[in-house]
Design an enzyme around this catalytic site. Structure first.
Site, PDB file in Angstrom:
ATOM      1  N   ARG A   1       0.833  -1.214   0.000  1.00  0.00           N
ATOM      2  CA  ARG A   1       0.000   0.000   0.000  1.00  0.00           C
ATOM      3  C   ARG A   1       0.866   1.262   0.000  1.00  0.00           C
ATOM      4  O   ARG A   1       0.957   1.973  -0.988  1.00  0.00           O
ATOM      5  CB  ARG A   1      -0.951  -0.021   1.217  1.00  0.00           C
ATOM      6  CG  ARG A   1      -2.111   0.982   1.112  1.00  0.00           C
ATOM      7  CD  ARG A   1      -1.757   2.390   1.532  1.00  0.00           C
ATOM      8  NE  ARG A   1      -1.279   2.479   2.902  1.00  0.00           N
ATOM      9  CZ  ARG A   1      -0.776   3.578   3.444  1.00  0.00           C
ATOM     10  NH1 ARG A   1      -0.662   4.679   2.712  1.00  0.00           N
ATOM     11  NH2 ARG A   1      -0.335   3.595   4.685  1.00  0.00           N
ATOM     12  N   ASP A   2       1.560   1.502   1.093  1.00  0.00           N
ATOM     13  CA  ASP A   2       2.363   2.710   1.203  1.00  0.00           C
ATOM     14  C   ASP A   2       3.521   2.702   0.211  1.00  0.00           C
ATOM     15  O   ASP A   2       3.944   3.752  -0.262  1.00  0.00           O
ATOM     16  CB  ASP A   2       2.895   2.824   2.637  1.00  0.00           C
ATOM     17  CG  ASP A   2       3.492   4.186   2.935  1.00  0.00           C
ATOM     18  OD1 ASP A   2       3.114   5.161   2.266  1.00  0.00           O
ATOM     19  OD2 ASP A   2       4.335   4.276   3.834  1.00  0.00           O
TER      20      ASP A   2
ATOM     21  N   HIS B   1       6.679   4.087  12.621  1.00  0.00           N
ATOM     22  CA  HIS B   1       6.755   4.057  11.161  1.00  0.00           C
ATOM     23  C   HIS B   1       7.841   5.050  10.735  1.00  0.00           C
ATOM     24  O   HIS B   1       7.596   6.254  10.655  1.00  0.00           O
ATOM     25  CB  HIS B   1       5.394   4.466  10.584  1.00  0.00           C
ATOM     26  CG  HIS B   1       5.278   4.376   9.107  1.00  0.00           C
ATOM     27  ND1 HIS B   1       4.336   3.591   8.477  1.00  0.00           N
ATOM     28  CD2 HIS B   1       5.961   4.986   8.104  1.00  0.00           C
ATOM     29  CE1 HIS B   1       4.444   3.727   7.164  1.00  0.00           C
ATOM     30  NE2 HIS B   1       5.436   4.569   6.914  1.00  0.00           N
TER      31      HIS B   1
ATOM     32  N   CYS C   1       6.202   9.290   0.311  1.00  0.00           N
ATOM     33  CA  CYS C   1       4.920   9.953   0.554  1.00  0.00           C
ATOM     34  C   CYS C   1       4.664  10.889  -0.613  1.00  0.00           C
ATOM     35  O   CYS C   1       5.442  11.816  -0.838  1.00  0.00           O
ATOM     36  CB  CYS C   1       4.941  10.735   1.867  1.00  0.00           C
ATOM     37  SG  CYS C   1       3.392  11.630   2.148  1.00  0.00           S
TER      38      CYS C   1
ATOM     39  N   ASN D   1      10.480   3.952   2.948  1.00  0.00           N
ATOM     40  CA  ASN D   1      10.254   3.422   4.277  1.00  0.00           C
ATOM     41  C   ASN D   1      11.426   2.556   4.719  1.00  0.00           C
ATOM     42  O   ASN D   1      12.232   2.104   3.903  1.00  0.00           O
ATOM     43  CB  ASN D   1       8.996   2.546   4.278  1.00  0.00           C
ATOM     44  CG  ASN D   1       7.733   3.334   4.055  1.00  0.00           C
ATOM     45  OD1 ASN D   1       7.346   4.154   4.869  1.00  0.00           O
ATOM     46  ND2 ASN D   1       7.070   3.072   2.934  1.00  0.00           N
TER      47      ASN D   1
END
Length: 306
Positions: free
Chosen positions: A20-21, A213, A246, A255
């Site tokens: 997802r991210d 996170h 992002c 990440n």
């Protein structure tokens, strides 16, 4: 060689966000079938929580516009939690129709990012989340609250700890089961992490409800994770192969790579249930489909061929 640290939790739950991210930050769109295979491979590697997709309007995140097509393909994945991101009640309706049982809402600790990401003030975004969370809880869903910009904001600079604590408590007061603290632009350092966790505890937020996170912009993600573990945190977000950033914060790099996290935890004797060899193979497989090497140092080291 594993050398256990008795000051750390015996087991950590990895909240895998690559599907997802990670994929939402790709310039191109990954085919639905590839996404489904990616999630299946992650589950086969031992990851028990894999964030599957997002029910944000396709206009804003076109990379995840296939949520309705993807989620049903994962219905037979037993024993794997598949949370999905929902921005509002319409997103919740879409997720419910497909049988999702775990959702996440995505808030901001700063006003500027709330405006840029949600086109709302922090207060208005919390008001938008209130019916989403209450309806989800009434249906027996598990609700996670993401809080971004917890350590620094590209427009506002350093974010005061009391400001983060205030918004974090507001999210939890809505009824969220857990809170993920986001270092969205990767500027946190271990002392800052310990300070925020300590202030949250002092405000009545138990460590057992907190996940972390971290982004690796300055190479601090593992150091910050270790500081959180030393504080007692047992939920860590990471992304297979280090995918993601992002789309609304241009300085945000990838990440924390799940492989890098597992390598460290294995060496510390902390259980994760993840097979590092299978996970690495999965990230190599996905990197091939994205047409570039994985940024994960562990993936590169373990997949290197003489």
């Amino acid at each position: 060689m594993a050398v256990p640290d008795p000051g750390l939790p015996p087991r950590v739950r990895i909240h895998e966000v690559g599907a997802r991210d990670g994929l939402q930050n790709e310039k191109g769109t990954v085919p639905t079938e590839v996404k489904a295979e990616f999630i299946r491979r992650l589950a086969d590697a031992g990851l028990t929580t894999v964030e599957a997709t997002s029910f944000v309007h396709p206009k804003w995140v076109p990379q995840l516009a296939d949520a309705e097509q993807l989620f049903p393909q994962l219905a037979d994945l037993d024993g794997v939690a598949l949370p999905v991101l929902v921005p509002n009640e319409r997103g919740l309706d879409r997720a419910r129709e497909l049988g999702a049982t775990r959702i996440a809402v995505f808030g901001s600790a700063t006003e500027t990012f709330a405006q840029r990401n949600l086109n709302r003030t922090v207060a208005d975004s919390l008001a938008m989340f209130e019916p989403v969370v209450s309806r989800a809880k009434a249906d027996g869903m598990h609700v996670r609250g993401y809080l971004s910009m917890c350590f620094g904001d590209p427009w506002e600079g350093a974010v005061p700890v009391p400001q983060v604590v205030r918004v974090a408590k507001a999210l939890l007061d809505l009824g969220c089961d857990e809170l993920s603290l986001g270092d969205t632009i990767g500027v946190a350092t271990p002392g800052h992490v310990r300070a925020l966790l300590g202030e949250l505890n002092a405000a009545g937020v138990g460590t057992e409800r907190i996940g972390v996170h971290f982004h690796d912009t300055y190479g601090q993600a593992l150091s910050n994770t270790l500081a959180a573990l030393q504080h007692g945190v047992t939920t860590v977000d990471s992304s297979a192969g280090g995918l993601g950033g992002c789309p609304y914060a241009k300085s945000a790099t990838g990440n924390l790579a799940t492989e890098d996290l597992v390598w460290m935890l294995d060496g510390l004797g902390v259980e994760t249930g993840v097979d590092l060899a299978k996970l690495t193979a999965t990230s190599v497989w996905m990197a091939d489909r994205l047409g570039r090497p994985s940024p994960s140092r562990t993936v590169r080291a373990l997949s290197h061929k003489e």
